[in-house]
Write a protein that holds these residues in place. Structure first.
Motif, PDB file in Angstrom:
ATOM      1  N   GLU A   1       0.861  -1.180   0.000  1.00 29.48           N
ATOM      2  CA  GLU A   1       0.000   0.000   0.000  1.00 29.48           C
ATOM      3  C   GLU A   1       0.898   1.230   0.000  1.00 29.48           C
ATOM      4  O   GLU A   1       1.766   1.369   0.873  1.00 29.48           O
ATOM      5  CB  GLU A   1      -0.901   0.003   1.234  1.00 29.48           C
ATOM      6  N   LEU A   2       0.684   2.139  -0.950  1.00 28.87           N
ATOM      7  CA  LEU A   2       1.579   3.281  -1.130  1.00 28.87           C
ATOM      8  C   LEU A   2       0.857   4.591  -0.879  1.00 28.87           C
ATOM      9  O   LEU A   2      -0.316   4.758  -1.253  1.00 28.87           O
ATOM     10  CB  LEU A   2       2.133   3.312  -2.555  1.00 28.87           C
ATOM     11  N   ALA A   3       1.582   5.512  -0.266  1.00 29.09           N
ATOM     12  CA  ALA A   3       1.108   6.886  -0.123  1.00 29.09           C
ATOM     13  C   ALA A   3       2.280   7.807  -0.449  1.00 29.09           C
ATOM     14  O   ALA A   3       3.330   7.734   0.189  1.00 29.09           O
ATOM     15  CB  ALA A   3       0.591   7.146   1.283  1.00 29.09           C
ATOM     16  N   LEU A   4       2.097   8.646  -1.464  1.00 25.47           N
ATOM     17  CA  LEU A   4       3.132   9.585  -1.875  1.00 25.47           C
ATOM     18  C   LEU A   4       2.724  10.984  -1.428  1.00 25.47           C
ATOM     19  O   LEU A   4       1.639  11.464  -1.771  1.00 25.47           O
ATOM     20  CB  LEU A   4       3.302   9.557  -3.404  1.00 25.47           C
TER      21      LEU A   4
ATOM     22  N   LYS B   1       1.059  17.320   2.067  1.00 23.17           N
ATOM     23  CA  LYS B   1      -0.183  16.672   1.645  1.00 23.17           C
ATOM     24  C   LYS B   1       0.098  15.407   0.843  1.00 23.17           C
ATOM     25  O   LYS B   1       1.133  15.266   0.194  1.00 23.17           O
ATOM     26  CB  LYS B   1      -1.024  17.639   0.804  1.00 23.17           C
ATOM     27  N   THR B   2      -0.858  14.485   0.912  1.00 23.58           N
ATOM     28  CA  THR B   2      -0.782  13.257   0.128  1.00 23.58           C
ATOM     29  C   THR B   2      -1.259  13.554  -1.282  1.00 23.58           C
ATOM     30  O   THR B   2      -2.376  14.050  -1.480  1.00 23.58           O
ATOM     31  CB  THR B   2      -1.640  12.151   0.762  1.00 23.58           C
ATOM     32  N   VAL B   3      -0.428  13.247  -2.267  1.00 20.08           N
ATOM     33  CA  VAL B   3      -0.775  13.565  -3.659  1.00 20.08           C
ATOM     34  C   VAL B   3      -1.184  12.331  -4.461  1.00 20.08           C
ATOM     35  O   VAL B   3      -1.790  12.464  -5.530  1.00 20.08           O
ATOM     36  CB  VAL B   3       0.402  14.277  -4.356  1.00 20.08           C
ATOM     37  N   ALA B   4      -0.863  11.142  -3.976  1.00 18.42           N
ATOM     38  CA  ALA B   4      -1.243   9.930  -4.705  1.00 18.42           C
ATOM     39  C   ALA B   4      -1.203   8.726  -3.768  1.00 18.42           C
ATOM     40  O   ALA B   4      -0.352   8.640  -2.883  1.00 18.42           O
ATOM     41  CB  ALA B   4      -0.306   9.695  -5.893  1.00 18.42           C
ATOM     42  N   GLU B   5      -2.158   7.824  -3.973  1.00 22.14           N
ATOM     43  CA  GLU B   5      -2.206   6.563  -3.233  1.00 22.14           C
ATOM     44  C   GLU B   5      -2.544   5.443  -4.201  1.00 22.14           C
ATOM     45  O   GLU B   5      -3.338   5.627  -5.129  1.00 22.14           O
ATOM     46  CB  GLU B   5      -3.264   6.615  -2.124  1.00 22.14           C
ATOM     47  N   THR B   6      -1.956   4.284  -3.989  1.00 22.12           N
ATOM     48  CA  THR B   6      -2.260   3.148  -4.845  1.00 22.12           C
ATOM     49  C   THR B   6      -1.774   1.862  -4.161  1.00 22.12           C
ATOM     50  O   THR B   6      -1.155   1.905  -3.089  1.00 22.12           O
ATOM     51  CB  THR B   6      -1.611   3.294  -6.237  1.00 22.12           C
ATOM     52  N   THR B   7      -2.033   0.738  -4.810  1.00 26.51           N
ATOM     53  CA  THR B   7      -1.655  -0.573  -4.278  1.00 26.51           C
ATOM     54  C   THR B   7      -1.045  -1.414  -5.392  1.00 26.51           C
ATOM     55  O   THR B   7      -1.543  -1.411  -6.519  1.00 26.51           O
ATOM     56  CB  THR B   7      -2.887  -1.311  -3.709  1.00 26.51           C
ATOM     57  N   PHE B   8       0.038  -2.115  -5.050  1.00 23.78           N
ATOM     58  CA  PHE B   8       0.643  -3.058  -5.996  1.00 23.78           C
ATOM     59  C   PHE B   8       0.866  -4.384  -5.272  1.00 23.78           C
ATOM     60  O   PHE B   8       0.986  -4.435  -4.046  1.00 23.78           O
ATOM     61  CB  PHE B   8       1.975  -2.537  -6.532  1.00 23.78           C
ATOM     62  N   ALA B   9       0.950  -5.450  -6.071  1.00 26.06           N
ATOM     63  CA  ALA B   9       1.258  -6.764  -5.508  1.00 26.06           C
ATOM     64  C   ALA B   9       2.703  -6.774  -5.008  1.00 26.06           C
ATOM     65  O   ALA B   9       3.578  -6.131  -5.594  1.00 26.06           O
ATOM     66  CB  ALA B   9       1.049  -7.855  -6.552  1.00 26.06           C
ATOM     67  N   ASN B  10       2.933  -7.503  -3.944  1.00 30.92           N
ATOM     68  CA  ASN B  10       4.296  -7.623  -3.410  1.00 30.92           C
ATOM     69  C   ASN B  10       4.991  -8.802  -4.093  1.00 30.92           C
ATOM     70  O   ASN B  10       5.269  -9.831  -3.482  1.00 30.92           O
ATOM     71  CB  ASN B  10       4.263  -7.796  -1.892  1.00 30.92           C
ATOM     72  N   ASN B  11       5.259  -8.613  -5.373  1.00 31.52           N
ATOM     73  CA  ASN B  11       6.018  -9.593  -6.150  1.00 31.52           C
ATOM     74  C   ASN B  11       6.810  -8.830  -7.211  1.00 31.52           C
ATOM     75  O   ASN B  11       6.738  -7.595  -7.291  1.00 31.52           O
ATOM     76  CB  ASN B  11       5.099 -10.647  -6.781  1.00 31.52           C
TER      77      ASN B  11
ATOM     78  N   ASP C   1       6.544  -8.439 -10.418  1.00 34.42           N
ATOM     79  CA  ASP C   1       5.753  -7.612 -11.338  1.00 34.42           C
ATOM     80  C   ASP C   1       5.268  -6.346 -10.638  1.00 34.42           C
ATOM     81  O   ASP C   1       5.315  -5.249 -11.214  1.00 34.42           O
ATOM     82  CB  ASP C   1       4.555  -8.402 -11.878  1.00 34.42           C
ATOM     83  N   GLY C   2       4.791  -6.502  -9.424  1.00 35.39           N
ATOM     84  CA  GLY C   2       4.322  -5.347  -8.667  1.00 35.39           C
ATOM     85  C   GLY C   2       5.436  -4.357  -8.383  1.00 35.39           C
ATOM     86  O   GLY C   2       5.226  -3.137  -8.403  1.00 35.39           O
ATOM     87  N   HIS C   3       6.633  -4.865  -8.144  1.00 38.12           N
ATOM     88  CA  HIS C   3       7.775  -3.982  -7.878  1.00 38.12           C
ATOM     89  C   HIS C   3       8.118  -3.150  -9.115  1.00 38.12           C
ATOM     90  O   HIS C   3       8.430  -1.955  -8.996  1.00 38.12           O
ATOM     91  CB  HIS C   3       8.984  -4.807  -7.442  1.00 38.12           C
ATOM     92  N   GLU C   4       8.065  -3.770 -10.290  1.00 40.81           N
ATOM     93  CA  GLU C   4       8.345  -3.032 -11.516  1.00 40.81           C
ATOM     94  C   GLU C   4       7.265  -1.979 -11.762  1.00 40.81           C
ATOM     95  O   GLU C   4       7.556  -0.860 -12.208  1.00 40.81           O
ATOM     96  CB  GLU C   4       8.430  -3.990 -12.707  1.00 40.81           C
ATOM     97  N   GLN C   5       6.013  -2.329 -11.480  1.00 38.04           N
ATOM     98  CA  GLN C   5       4.924  -1.366 -11.632  1.00 38.04           C
ATOM     99  C   GLN C   5       5.103  -0.187 -10.675  1.00 38.04           C
ATOM    100  O   GLN C   5       4.845   0.969 -11.037  1.00 38.04           O
ATOM    101  CB  GLN C   5       3.579  -2.057 -11.366  1.00 38.04           C
ATOM    102  N   LEU C   6       5.572  -0.454  -9.479  1.00 41.22           N
ATOM    103  CA  LEU C   6       5.802   0.602  -8.501  1.00 41.22           C
ATOM    104  C   LEU C   6       6.864   1.579  -9.000  1.00 41.22           C
ATOM    105  O   LEU C   6       6.693   2.800  -8.906  1.00 41.22           O
ATOM    106  CB  LEU C   6       6.219  -0.017  -7.160  1.00 41.22           C
ATOM    107  N   VAL C   7       7.957   1.044  -9.527  1.00 42.88           N
ATOM    108  CA  VAL C   7       9.036   1.902 -10.032  1.00 42.88           C
ATOM    109  C   VAL C   7       8.526   2.784 -11.170  1.00 42.88           C
ATOM    110  O   VAL C   7       8.812   3.993 -11.219  1.00 42.88           O
ATOM    111  CB  VAL C   7      10.236   1.047 -10.490  1.00 42.88           C
ATOM    112  N   ARG C   8       7.744   2.196 -12.085  1.00 44.45           N
ATOM    113  CA  ARG C   8       7.199   2.988 -13.209  1.00 44.45           C
ATOM    114  C   ARG C   8       6.217   4.032 -12.694  1.00 44.45           C
ATOM    115  O   ARG C   8       6.199   5.168 -13.196  1.00 44.45           O
ATOM    116  CB  ARG C   8       6.511   2.060 -14.222  1.00 44.45           C
ATOM    117  N   TRP C   9       5.414   3.681 -11.706  1.00 44.56           N
ATOM    118  CA  TRP C   9       4.442   4.613 -11.126  1.00 44.56           C
ATOM    119  C   TRP C   9       5.146   5.817 -10.507  1.00 44.56           C
ATOM    120  O   TRP C   9       4.711   6.960 -10.681  1.00 44.56           O
ATOM    121  CB  TRP C   9       3.611   3.870 -10.076  1.00 44.56           C
ATOM    122  N   LEU C  10       6.237   5.582  -9.805  1.00 47.71           N
ATOM    123  CA  LEU C  10       6.998   6.687  -9.224  1.00 47.71           C
ATOM    124  C   LEU C  10       7.521   7.623 -10.305  1.00 47.71           C
ATOM    125  O   LEU C  10       7.478   8.854 -10.166  1.00 47.71           O
ATOM    126  CB  LEU C  10       8.151   6.142  -8.377  1.00 47.71           C
TER     127      LEU C  10
END
Length: 334
Positions: free
Chosen positions: A25-28, A33-43, A45-54
């Motif tokens: 669970e992510l909060a940026l 203030k919080t500007v973005a929140e989202t969720t990725f799988a802890n695997n 694929d999810g890690h790569e999606q997190l890096v791209r999201w950032l």
């Protein structure tokens, strides 16, 4: 009311990650203030999606601090991935986050709220950056954890053997017990050889073995599970990491319980302190004096043992931090 950022947290974004076995669970946050929140799988694929999201959020490694709780090693893979991307990653003991939540009077308990709180904590407190273990340290940890797992299986097998009445079943358990003992012996030899081959590990374990109550196998667990003492500001933080700090239970002014160990932390390190603490209460002058004082105050046996475990880990931390052998004169009357 929003807190002012710490002078040492000079990045624009603060990312909080609430880690579980299956999800992140992510909060940026940008400033206050919080500007973005989202969720990725802890695997992976999810890690790569997190890096791209950032990257999509404009939160590159040069201007983003990342903070997450230690959560039974579920955080290690994403911490490693973000470290490889040059992000400043901090992994903190959950007790620190809990204490911060209390200070902020936070009552909302959801994963997204936790992630936002972790991001706020990371920005304000700027905890020490995490670094992955070396290949040699990782192998030592793998060996010691395998040994601990086999020791647990040995205890289970011994219990089954004692309960068995059928002779065929008893023989099967006896054969299994013998095989487990051989595997434990092989691992202990492997651990010893691995330590001897690495000068840094050898030096650290040799320092710890100067402490009465600490043998080679325990020193190997302490070194592999505690990691660099530099990641802790003091011995109390190291004890909190192992879940060896007392937890007081009370509600209002009417309900109070006996203090007990928090057990929120590295259970492998905590369990490794039990039998050495029993030995130290007899043969380590610093721990023995400490235990005797607690007994004189009427403390129960398990309270004394828990305190001895904590004291012993404090001493381990001090020896590793200073790089000097154990000196009983540094603990007069404890």
């Amino acid at each position: 009311m929003e807190e002012a950022p710490s002078s040492s947290s000079n990045w624009a974004f603060s990312l909080g990650i609430d880690v579980s076995k299956t999800a992140l669970e992510l909060a940026l946050r940008d400033g206050g203030k919080t500007v973005a929140e989202t969720t990725f799988a802890n695997n992976s694929d999810g890690h790569e999606q997190l890096v791209r999201w950032l990257r999509d959020q404009g939160a590159g490694p040069e201007k983003t601090g990342v903070c997450m709780e230690a959560s039974g090693d579920f955080e290690k893979a994403i911490a490693q991935r973000l470290y490889e991307e040059d992000y400043r990653v901090s992994i903190v003991n959950p007790r620190r986050i809990k204490g911060y939540a209390s200070s902020q009077l936070q009552r909302t308990k959801t994963d997204s709220a936790d992630a936002s709180l972790i991001a706020r904590f990371g920005r304000r407190e700027a905890p020490r950056p995490w670094e992955p273990a070396s290949a040699s340290e990782s192998r030592l940890q793998e060996l010691t954890r395998a040994r601990q797992a086999l020791k647990k299986e040995k205890t289970r097998t011994q219990n089954r053997l004692e309960e068995a009445e059928d002779e065929a079943v008893r023989k099967a358990h006896q054969n299994l017990l013998g095989e487990i003992e051989r595997q434990i012996e092989d691992l202990e030899n492997e651990i010893e050889e691995h330590i001897e081959e690495d000068s840094e590990l050898n030096n650290q374990c040799s320092l710890l073995e100067t402490i009465p109550g600490i043998g080679l196998q325990t020193s190997a667990i302490v070194v592999s599970e505690l990691g660099s003492p530099e990641q802790f500001e003091n011995a109390r933080q190291a004890a909190a990491y192992a879940g060896l700090v007392p937890q007081h239970r009370e509600s209002g002014t009417s309900v109070r319980g006996k203090p007990r160990m928090s057990k929120v932390g590295n259970g492998r390190l905590r369990r490794a302190m039990y039998f050495p603490a029993m030995t130290a209460l007899r043969f380590n002058s610093a721990v023995k004096a400490f235990g005797d004082r607690l007994k004189e105050r009427g403390k129960e046996k398990m309270v004394v043992i828990g305190a001895a475990m904590r004291k012993l880990l404090h001493i381990c931390y001090g020896v590793l931090k200073s790089g000097r052998p154990f000196d009983a004169s540094l603990h007069p009357g404890t």
